[in-house]
Design a protein around this motif. Structure first.
Motif, PDB file in Angstrom:
ATOM      1  N   ARG A 181       0.824  -1.204   0.000  1.00 28.97           N
ATOM      2  CA  ARG A 181       0.000   0.000   0.000  1.00 28.97           C
ATOM      3  C   ARG A 181       0.863   1.261   0.000  1.00 28.97           C
ATOM      4  O   ARG A 181       1.910   1.304   0.659  1.00 28.97           O
ATOM      5  CB  ARG A 181      -0.944  -0.025   1.201  1.00 28.97           C
ATOM      6  N   VAL A 182       0.403   2.252  -0.743  1.00 30.60           N
ATOM      7  CA  VAL A 182       1.156   3.497  -0.904  1.00 30.60           C
ATOM      8  C   VAL A 182       0.232   4.695  -0.760  1.00 30.60           C
ATOM      9  O   VAL A 182      -0.984   4.584  -0.932  1.00 30.60           O
ATOM     10  CB  VAL A 182       1.857   3.573  -2.284  1.00 30.60           C
ATOM     11  N   ILE A 183       0.841   5.827  -0.438  1.00 33.95           N
ATOM     12  CA  ILE A 183       0.157   7.123  -0.517  1.00 33.95           C
ATOM     13  C   ILE A 183       0.716   7.831  -1.742  1.00 33.95           C
ATOM     14  O   ILE A 183       1.936   8.001  -1.872  1.00 33.95           O
ATOM     15  CB  ILE A 183       0.418   7.951   0.753  1.00 33.95           C
ATOM     16  N   LEU A 184      -0.145   8.207  -2.657  1.00 35.17           N
ATOM     17  CA  LEU A 184       0.310   8.859  -3.889  1.00 35.17           C
ATOM     18  C   LEU A 184       0.932  10.216  -3.579  1.00 35.17           C
ATOM     19  O   LEU A 184       0.512  10.918  -2.661  1.00 35.17           O
ATOM     20  CB  LEU A 184      -0.845   9.018  -4.866  1.00 35.17           C
ATOM     21  N   GLY A 185       1.930  10.579  -4.370  1.00 36.14           N
ATOM     22  CA  GLY A 185       2.567  11.882  -4.236  1.00 36.14           C
ATOM     23  C   GLY A 185       4.008  11.766  -3.790  1.00 36.14           C
ATOM     24  O   GLY A 185       4.499  10.665  -3.552  1.00 36.14           O
ATOM     25  N   PRO A 186       4.708  12.890  -3.725  1.00 37.17           N
ATOM     26  CA  PRO A 186       4.188  14.257  -3.884  1.00 37.17           C
ATOM     27  C   PRO A 186       4.156  14.773  -5.314  1.00 37.17           C
ATOM     28  O   PRO A 186       3.676  15.876  -5.550  1.00 37.17           O
ATOM     29  CB  PRO A 186       5.180  15.075  -3.045  1.00 37.17           C
ATOM     30  N   SER A 269       4.294   2.929   6.182  1.00 39.14           N
ATOM     31  CA  SER A 269       5.249   2.370   7.140  1.00 39.14           C
ATOM     32  C   SER A 269       5.064   0.875   7.376  1.00 39.14           C
ATOM     33  O   SER A 269       6.038   0.114   7.387  1.00 39.14           O
ATOM     34  CB  SER A 269       5.141   3.102   8.481  1.00 39.14           C
ATOM     35  N   VAL A 270       3.801   0.436   7.568  1.00 39.49           N
ATOM     36  CA  VAL A 270       3.588  -0.970   7.921  1.00 39.49           C
ATOM     37  C   VAL A 270       3.834  -1.915   6.755  1.00 39.49           C
ATOM     38  O   VAL A 270       3.958  -3.132   6.964  1.00 39.49           O
ATOM     39  CB  VAL A 270       2.166  -1.203   8.484  1.00 39.49           C
ATOM     40  N   ASP A 271       3.922  -1.396   5.526  1.00 41.53           N
ATOM     41  CA  ASP A 271       4.141  -2.264   4.364  1.00 41.53           C
ATOM     42  C   ASP A 271       5.562  -2.238   3.832  1.00 41.53           C
ATOM     43  O   ASP A 271       5.903  -3.019   2.927  1.00 41.53           O
ATOM     44  CB  ASP A 271       3.168  -1.895   3.244  1.00 41.53           C
ATOM     45  N   ILE A 272       6.404  -1.363   4.359  1.00 41.98           N
ATOM     46  CA  ILE A 272       7.815  -1.378   3.940  1.00 41.98           C
ATOM     47  C   ILE A 272       8.439  -2.752   4.183  1.00 41.98           C
ATOM     48  O   ILE A 272       9.187  -3.260   3.338  1.00 41.98           O
ATOM     49  CB  ILE A 272       8.598  -0.252   4.638  1.00 41.98           C
ATOM     50  N   VAL A 291      -3.899   8.864   3.756  1.00 40.83           N
ATOM     51  CA  VAL A 291      -3.028   9.107   4.903  1.00 40.83           C
ATOM     52  C   VAL A 291      -3.688   8.591   6.186  1.00 40.83           C
ATOM     53  O   VAL A 291      -3.030   7.978   7.034  1.00 40.83           O
ATOM     54  CB  VAL A 291      -2.711  10.610   5.039  1.00 40.83           C
ATOM     55  N   GLU A 292      -5.000   8.805   6.301  1.00 37.28           N
ATOM     56  CA  GLU A 292      -5.722   8.367   7.498  1.00 37.28           C
ATOM     57  C   GLU A 292      -5.689   6.844   7.642  1.00 37.28           C
ATOM     58  O   GLU A 292      -5.509   6.319   8.762  1.00 37.28           O
ATOM     59  CB  GLU A 292      -7.166   8.864   7.450  1.00 37.28           C
ATOM     60  N   LEU A 297      -3.425   2.002  10.403  1.00 37.30           N
ATOM     61  CA  LEU A 297      -2.673   0.747  10.322  1.00 37.30           C
ATOM     62  C   LEU A 297      -1.427   0.795  11.194  1.00 37.30           C
ATOM     63  O   LEU A 297      -1.074  -0.190  11.858  1.00 37.30           O
ATOM     64  CB  LEU A 297      -2.297   0.454   8.865  1.00 37.30           C
ATOM     65  N   TYR A 298      -0.767   1.935  11.210  1.00 40.31           N
ATOM     66  CA  TYR A 298       0.437   2.088  12.038  1.00 40.31           C
ATOM     67  C   TYR A 298       0.093   1.997  13.516  1.00 40.31           C
ATOM     68  O   TYR A 298       0.770   1.308  14.295  1.00 40.31           O
ATOM     69  CB  TYR A 298       1.109   3.424  11.718  1.00 40.31           C
TER      70      TYR A 298
END
Length: 338
Positions: A181-186, A269-272, A291-292, A297-298
């Motif tokens: 899982r990722v957060i798109l950006g920047p 963080s939890v998927d690294i 982000v939420e 998850l963290y």
């Protein structure tokens, strides 16, 4: 108390959470590639979560002990043996005086962690024992371990209690094609709609050129709207750069502090650790989250650590595993004293 490395494995080094606050001087944080497995190993032997451990890649070491101690092996299953007898992954194990621990090739995943009750008695540099291999800093003489190395252990004081129950409730399993899982950006606006769709829908293969600095991916090209270069800016752990070739690069533990390629996303963080356990030839997919969601998850992972510590440090006389609604739980039973 000390250990002697009889055979080092392919790449074994000392790692903890890493060192921080030095990237502005060009020093990478380093640290465990799979910080989750490192933390679990430390919890199992009763250490603080960030205690230094041995990180083993692809093939593990053979280690001889000169005194009785307790270890735990987590992460990729390297079929650990104590004096020639198989021992379980994800469990605190008593090592006798003169015992020999041998790890083999990884059966699934690619990185294994060995924690020692009390930890390794080696100096810290900037508050960390982590080895920054590409700079020759930290760990044991700033390098990967070699045959003949002797490393002292710190005394763990009070013996680890309740040895039979210091076991993970579930075995660690690493999928052959994990969804990360990722957060798109920047800079997702620097990619075409087709490029974003490719990134989020197609599998990528881990390149043999990958290392502790970055996991390089091979596969379909992720299309930019124009130039792939930007004015250099900061690079966090898990950043996914996409250079002009269109092939993504995931920044890992020894990543550089800044770079000039567009970043399409950042691994949460939890998927690294999932990405860290993908060796050359493994496939990986990406999924966008908010982000939420990443924060929730963290926090859930931190709660998992707290619960494990609570169970392992409790005054239990027996331990059971029960399954409720398809989920396995640890239950400890003890006597209540007034």
């Amino acid at each position: 108390m000390k250990i002697k490395i009889l055979a080092p494995g392919l790449l074994t080094s000392v790692q903890d959470e890493g060192r921080f606050g030095r990237q502005r001087f060009g020093m990478s944080p380093a640290g465990a590639m799979d910080a989750h497995s490192m933390t679990l190993a430390n919890i199992l032997v009763g250490n603080p979560r960030n205690t230094g451990v041995l990180e083993c890649t692809m093939m593990g070491p053979t280690i001889q002990f000169d005194a009785q101690t307790v270890v735990a092996v987590t992460g990729a299953d390297m079929a650990p043996q104590l004096n020639g007898v198989p021992i379980p992954m994800g469990q605190a194990v008593l090592i006798p005086d003169g015992g020999t621990l041998k790890l083999s090739s990884a059966k699934n995943g690619c990185r294994t962690y060995i924690a020692f009750a009390g930890g390794l008695d080696i100096p810290e540099i900037d508050g960390s024992q982590s080895t920054l291999l590409r700079s020759g800093v930290g760990g044991y003489q700033g390098r990967k371990l070699a045959a003949g190395d002797v490393i002292p252990l710190r005394a763990h004081g009070t013996p680890v209690k309740n040895m039979p129950i210091r076991q993970l409730p579930q075995a660690q399993v690493f999928e052959k094609e994990p969804v990360v899982r990722v957060i798109l950006g920047p800079q997702e606006d620097r990619f075409t709609k087709a490029g974003l769709e490719t990134f989020l829908s197609q599998p990528f293969t881990i390149s043999p050129k990958s290392d502790r600095m970055a996991s390089r991916l091979e596969g379909p090209k992720v299309e930019h709207t124009g130039d792939a270069s930007i004015i250099s800016d900061g690079i966090p752990l898990g950043a996914v750069q996409v250079p002009g070739s269109g092939e993504p690069i995931i920044m890992m533990s020894e990543h550089q502090g800044s770079g000039g390629y567009t970043k399409i996303a950042n691994v949460i963080s939890v998927d690294i650790p999932l990405a860290a356990q993908c060796g050359p030839g493994s496939k990986i997919r990406f999924q966008a989250v908010s982000v939420e969601e990443a924060q929730d998850l963290y926090l859930a992972q931190l709660e998992e650590y707290r619960r494990l510590e609570e169970v392992f440090n409790g005054n239990y006389t027996s331990f059971f595993r029960i399954r409720v609604n398809g989920r396995e739980h640890m239950v400890g039973l003890g006597r209540v004293t007034e």
